[in-house]
Design an enzyme around this catalytic site. Structure first.
Site, PDB file in Angstrom:
ATOM      1  N   HIS A   1     -53.544 -15.842 -22.585  1.00  0.00           N
ATOM      2  CA  HIS A   1     -52.965 -16.847 -23.479  1.00  0.00           C
ATOM      3  C   HIS A   1     -52.176 -17.897 -22.694  1.00  0.00           C
ATOM      4  O   HIS A   1     -51.488 -17.580 -21.733  1.00  0.00           O
ATOM      5  CB  HIS A   1     -51.986 -16.193 -24.454  1.00  0.00           C
TER       6      HIS A   1
ATOM      7  N   ASN B   1     -51.389 -11.803 -15.727  1.00  0.00           N
ATOM      8  CA  ASN B   1     -51.226 -11.790 -17.177  1.00  0.00           C
ATOM      9  C   ASN B   1     -50.312 -10.671 -17.665  1.00  0.00           C
ATOM     10  O   ASN B   1     -49.457 -10.890 -18.527  1.00  0.00           O
ATOM     11  CB  ASN B   1     -52.603 -11.655 -17.829  1.00  0.00           C
TER      12      ASN B   1
ATOM     13  N   GLU C   1     -46.367 -31.500 -10.809  1.00  0.00           N
ATOM     14  CA  GLU C   1     -46.969 -32.807 -11.081  1.00  0.00           C
ATOM     15  C   GLU C   1     -47.863 -33.248  -9.917  1.00  0.00           C
ATOM     16  O   GLU C   1     -48.957 -33.793 -10.122  1.00  0.00           O
ATOM     17  CB  GLU C   1     -45.879 -33.845 -11.327  1.00  0.00           C
TER      18      GLU C   1
ATOM     19  N   ASP D   1     -47.935 -36.084 -15.849  1.00  0.00           N
ATOM     20  CA  ASP D   1     -46.609 -36.686 -15.956  1.00  0.00           C
ATOM     21  C   ASP D   1     -45.823 -35.875 -16.975  1.00  0.00           C
ATOM     22  O   ASP D   1     -45.858 -36.143 -18.174  1.00  0.00           O
ATOM     23  CB  ASP D   1     -46.717 -38.148 -16.391  1.00  0.00           C
TER      24      ASP D   1
ATOM     25  N   GLN E   1     -34.991 -37.501 -15.500  1.00  0.00           N
ATOM     26  CA  GLN E   1     -36.165 -36.836 -14.911  1.00  0.00           C
ATOM     27  C   GLN E   1     -36.010 -36.667 -13.403  1.00  0.00           C
ATOM     28  O   GLN E   1     -36.351 -35.619 -12.845  1.00  0.00           O
ATOM     29  CB  GLN E   1     -37.428 -37.646 -15.184  1.00  0.00           C
TER      30      GLN E   1
ATOM     31  N   GLU F   1     -36.347 -32.795 -12.441  1.00  0.00           N
ATOM     32  CA  GLU F   1     -37.689 -32.478 -11.960  1.00  0.00           C
ATOM     33  C   GLU F   1     -37.720 -32.158 -10.466  1.00  0.00           C
ATOM     34  O   GLU F   1     -38.725 -31.671  -9.953  1.00  0.00           O
ATOM     35  CB  GLU F   1     -38.649 -33.620 -12.276  1.00  0.00           C
TER      36      GLU F   1
END
Length: 295
Positions: free
Chosen positions: A133, A164, A266, A272, A282, A286
């Site tokens: 998932h 997982n 990214e 983005d 950001q 980030e």
């Protein structure tokens, strides 16, 4: 004397009444429920793309490498030729969580454009990879419809079992402890690259080449206290957890060692992320590796 006795009797009666009222007030049941349920009262179901559309995905069927799937339960960018999503984005708060059991009703996604390959549960059979998932089943237990939506195959990737069932599952569980503590989360999850190692060894594709096995699995989690106007509440001190995990059987049981920066994800994906947040904020959140608690 009669007047004095009457006054005294009246005074006694008044005192008795005051004592009685005082006792009644003290015995009124307190209602801690209001305080306990503050989280539930303030938790809401918000937009899955509130922090941005990472790839500018659209619902134009000619955009087959970046097709936008807008579900009530999550949003996703789907890649027709890879047979898996590029990313899935969802909002998580206690408002999304209830008592609905896991449905396990894996199904093809009938909303894909006509003529597109639609993976089924059997597409993964015998591959050595889990049907992993992106948006977890346990994040959508408010109703049968909500939980069933997480079992659409457009929400799945071929994921190594040790990813997982161990580190990835631990991270998902940790996210739910954060909402139990009165937070709401914005989560963006995806994969990139080609080639992973499952129980049957290294593979680049499954389902006769129609489903790509990704090389890496990543996730970005933005943590906010329950509230409104969410984008405007993201600051340079907002906790952001970014994880990048190889899709193989050798990964650690703990997700903590796979923390990285949003910038690094990214760079690897070309996305983005958090584009709706001010660029000034950001640049700070980030570039930072999370060092917060992991349980």
């Amino acid at each position: 004397m009669k007047f004095t006795f009457t006054c005294a009797a009246s005074l006694a009666a008044l005192l008795a009444l005051a004592v009685s009222c005082s006792k009644d007030e003290q015995n009124v049941p307190t209602t801690p429920t209001a305080a306990v349920n503050t989280q539930a009262a303030t938790a809401t179901r918000d937009s899955h793309l509130a922090l941005g559309n990472p790839s500018g995905a659209t619902t134009n069927a000619t955009n087959y490498t970046n097709y936008l799937l807008s579900k009530t339960q999550y949003s996703a960018s789907y890649h027709r030729d890879r047979g898996i999503p590029n990313w899935v984005s969802w909002h998580l708060s206690s408002a999304w969580v209830g008592s609905t059991p896991r449905q396990d009703n894996f199904a093809a996604d009938a909303t894909l454009p006509s003529g597109w390959f639609r993976a089924t549960s059997s597409s993964y059979t015998g591959s050595g990879f889990d049907r992993g998932h992106n948006c977890p089943s346990a994040d959508r237990t408010g109703s049968v419809a909500d939980n069933s939506a997480t079992f659409l195959m457009t929400n799945m990737i071929p994921q190594a079992a040790n990813v997982n069932q161990r580190g990835w599952a631990g991270l998902e569980n940790y996210c739910r402890t954060l909402i139990d503590a009165g937070n709401e989360l914005y989560i963006i999850c995806g994969s990139y690259g080609t080639g992973g190692t499952g129980l049957n060894g290294y593979k680049t594709t499954i389902a006769s080449g129609k489903v790509t096995v990704p090389a890496n699995c990543w996730k970005v989690i933005v943590v906010l206290p329950n509230g409104s106007s969410d984008v405007s509440r993201v600051t340079t001190s907002t906790r952001v957890i970014a994880i990048n995990m190889p899709n193989n059987q050798s990964v650690s049981t703990s997700w903590a060692g796979y923390r990285t920066t949003v910038n690094a994800i990214e760079a690897a994906t070309g996305l983005d992320l958090l584009s709706a947040v001010s660029t000034t904020i950001q640049s700070t959140i980030e570039s930072r590796v999370d060092n917060g608690p992991t349980s």
